[in-house]
Design a protein around this motif. Structure first.
Motif, PDB file in Angstrom:
ATOM      1  N   UNK A  19       0.832  -1.211   0.000  1.00  0.00           N
ATOM      2  CA  UNK A  19       0.000   0.000   0.000  1.00  0.00           C
ATOM      3  C   UNK A  19       0.865   1.259   0.000  1.00  0.00           C
ATOM      4  N   UNK A  20       1.912   1.257   0.812  1.00  0.00           N
ATOM      5  CA  UNK A  20       2.785   2.438   0.864  1.00  0.00           C
ATOM      6  C   UNK A  20       3.504   2.646  -0.470  1.00  0.00           C
ATOM      7  N   UNK A  21       4.010   1.567  -1.053  1.00  0.00           N
ATOM      8  CA  UNK A  21       4.708   1.675  -2.334  1.00  0.00           C
ATOM      9  C   UNK A  21       3.736   2.126  -3.422  1.00  0.00           C
ATOM     10  N   UNK A  22       2.538   1.570  -3.419  1.00  0.00           N
ATOM     11  CA  UNK A  22       1.528   1.971  -4.398  1.00  0.00           C
ATOM     12  C   UNK A  22       1.224   3.459  -4.274  1.00  0.00           C
ATOM     13  N   UNK A  23       1.135   3.944  -3.053  1.00  0.00           N
ATOM     14  CA  UNK A  23       0.857   5.366  -2.849  1.00  0.00           C
ATOM     15  C   UNK A  23       1.990   6.207  -3.437  1.00  0.00           C
ATOM     16  N   UNK A  55      12.094  -8.410   1.812  1.00  0.00           N
ATOM     17  CA  UNK A  55      10.844  -8.575   1.054  1.00  0.00           C
ATOM     18  C   UNK A  55      10.358  -7.251   0.459  1.00  0.00           C
ATOM     19  N   UNK A  56      10.888  -6.145   0.945  1.00  0.00           N
ATOM     20  CA  UNK A  56      10.439  -4.847   0.427  1.00  0.00           C
ATOM     21  C   UNK A  56      10.679  -4.740  -1.076  1.00  0.00           C
ATOM     22  N   UNK A  57      11.843  -5.198  -1.547  1.00  0.00           N
ATOM     23  CA  UNK A  57      12.142  -5.121  -2.975  1.00  0.00           C
ATOM     24  C   UNK A  57      11.161  -5.982  -3.776  1.00  0.00           C
ATOM     25  N   UNK A  58      10.861  -7.169  -3.253  1.00  0.00           N
ATOM     26  CA  UNK A  58       9.887  -8.033  -3.931  1.00  0.00           C
ATOM     27  C   UNK A  58       8.520  -7.367  -3.994  1.00  0.00           C
ATOM     28  N   UNK A  59       8.126  -6.722  -2.901  1.00  0.00           N
ATOM     29  CA  UNK A  59       6.823  -6.056  -2.877  1.00  0.00           C
ATOM     30  C   UNK A  59       6.805  -4.881  -3.846  1.00  0.00           C
ATOM     31  N   UNK A  60       7.902  -4.147  -3.912  1.00  0.00           N
ATOM     32  CA  UNK A  60       7.977  -3.034  -4.858  1.00  0.00           C
ATOM     33  C   UNK A  60       7.823  -3.560  -6.283  1.00  0.00           C
ATOM     34  N   UNK A  61       8.526  -4.630  -6.613  1.00  0.00           N
ATOM     35  CA  UNK A  61       8.433  -5.182  -7.965  1.00  0.00           C
ATOM     36  C   UNK A  61       7.023  -5.697  -8.258  1.00  0.00           C
ATOM     37  N   UNK A  62       6.388  -6.300  -7.255  1.00  0.00           N
ATOM     38  CA  UNK A  62       5.015  -6.776  -7.428  1.00  0.00           C
ATOM     39  C   UNK A  62       4.083  -5.607  -7.742  1.00  0.00           C
TER      40      UNK A  62
END
Length: 142
Positions: A19-23, A55-62
């Motif tokens: 959610x934070x990355x999407x924002x 996992x932050x990098x994986x979430x960003x890529x997702x």
């Protein structure tokens, strides 16, 4: 370079990070203040105490991969609703508000995403207003 897809279900913390990355990515300009806010939240909030920072990098890529698809935002919200416990919905909204407010600018795409998050996570309008007001107060400058 494409990263490997997430091999197991998302943790609640993954959902909050997404959610934070999407924002931050919603206006296609991930500003330094927003990225620092995300890093700060993950490093200091109790909800992230046991979170695997790698996992932050994986979430960003997702998030980036989903945003490149036509119905990617719907897919992102589907993942979040499937993996984020309802009692953390307001936490997710609060974190998104903090990221949006971090650089002192809330452009139209960020406002639209906040509205979409409120709708998708069924955040009560009065609660949302209080969360937004708190984010604004925390990010005012002199």
């Amino acid at each position: 370079m494409k990263t490997e897809p997430i091999a197991h279900p998302l943790s609640p913390q993954d959902c909050l990070v997404a959610l934070m990355i999407a924002m931050s990515a919603s206006d296609e300009q991930m500003r330094t203040a927003e990225l620092m806010k995300i890093q700060n939240q993950v490093n200091h909030l109790p909800i992230f105490a046991s979170y695997d920072i790698d996992r932050m990098q994986q979430m960003a890529q997702t998030v980036f991969d989903l945003f490149s698809e036509e119905d990617g935002l719907d897919a992102l919200f589907g993942l979040i609703r499937d993996n984020l416990p309802e009692h953390l919905y307001e936490t997710g909204y609060a974190l998104a508000c903090d990221v949006a407010a971090a650089d002192g600018l809330i452009p139209e795409p960020e406002l639209r995403l906040l509205e979409e998050i409120r709708y998708e996570l069924d955040i009560d309008r009065l609660h949302a207003a209080a969360i937004e007001r708190g984010a604004r107060a925390r990010h005012l400058s002199a």
